[in-house]
Write a protein that holds these residues in place. Sequence first.
Motif, PDB file in Angstrom:
ATOM      1  N   ARG A 164     -53.576   8.637  28.716  1.00  0.00           N
ATOM      2  CA  ARG A 164     -52.228   7.128  29.453  1.00  0.00           C
ATOM      3  C   ARG A 164     -53.305   6.576  27.665  1.00  0.00           C
ATOM      4  O   ARG A 164     -51.696   6.017  27.567  1.00  0.00           O
ATOM      5  N   ARG A 203     -52.946   8.001  24.454  1.00  0.00           N
ATOM      6  CA  ARG A 203     -50.600   8.299  24.214  1.00  0.00           C
ATOM      7  C   ARG A 203     -50.542   7.216  22.971  1.00  0.00           C
ATOM      8  O   ARG A 203     -49.607   6.657  22.565  1.00  0.00           O
ATOM      9  N   GLN A 204     -50.612   5.607  23.947  1.00  0.00           N
ATOM     10  CA  GLN A 204     -50.049   4.628  23.880  1.00  0.00           C
ATOM     11  C   GLN A 204     -50.670   4.348  22.821  1.00  0.00           C
ATOM     12  O   GLN A 204     -50.055   2.956  21.642  1.00  0.00           O
ATOM     13  N   SER A 234     -48.713   2.880  19.556  1.00  0.00           N
ATOM     14  CA  SER A 234     -48.608   2.405  18.591  1.00  0.00           C
ATOM     15  C   SER A 234     -49.433   2.022  17.297  1.00  0.00           C
ATOM     16  O   SER A 234     -48.247   1.599  16.300  1.00  0.00           O
TER      17      SER A 234
END
Length: 87
Positions: free
Chosen positions: A23, A26-27, A31
């Motif tokens: 996660r 992925r974040q 960005s």
Amino acid sequence: MSLLIIRLLVFVVLFWAGLRLYRMYRQWKLSQDNHDDGQPAEREAQNMVRCAYCDLHLPENDAIRHEALHFCCQEHQQHFLDEGPRK
């Protein structure tokens, strides 16, 4: 029996840690795809055209073009050429 429980707990902790890392990655990736000012990347503006048969509006890139007319699908193009505009 206690060895089995310890293995299960270790597996659950490793799975949870892997999920958290995924996660976070992925974040981070999302960005990176955004502009430097933090705003999401803007999509290129597309011209919208109207299907000559059913009046559906769709992006020009997705439309089927016949001379100066646009159609949403091959079937509507064929119907228009065979029968004329829909009434």
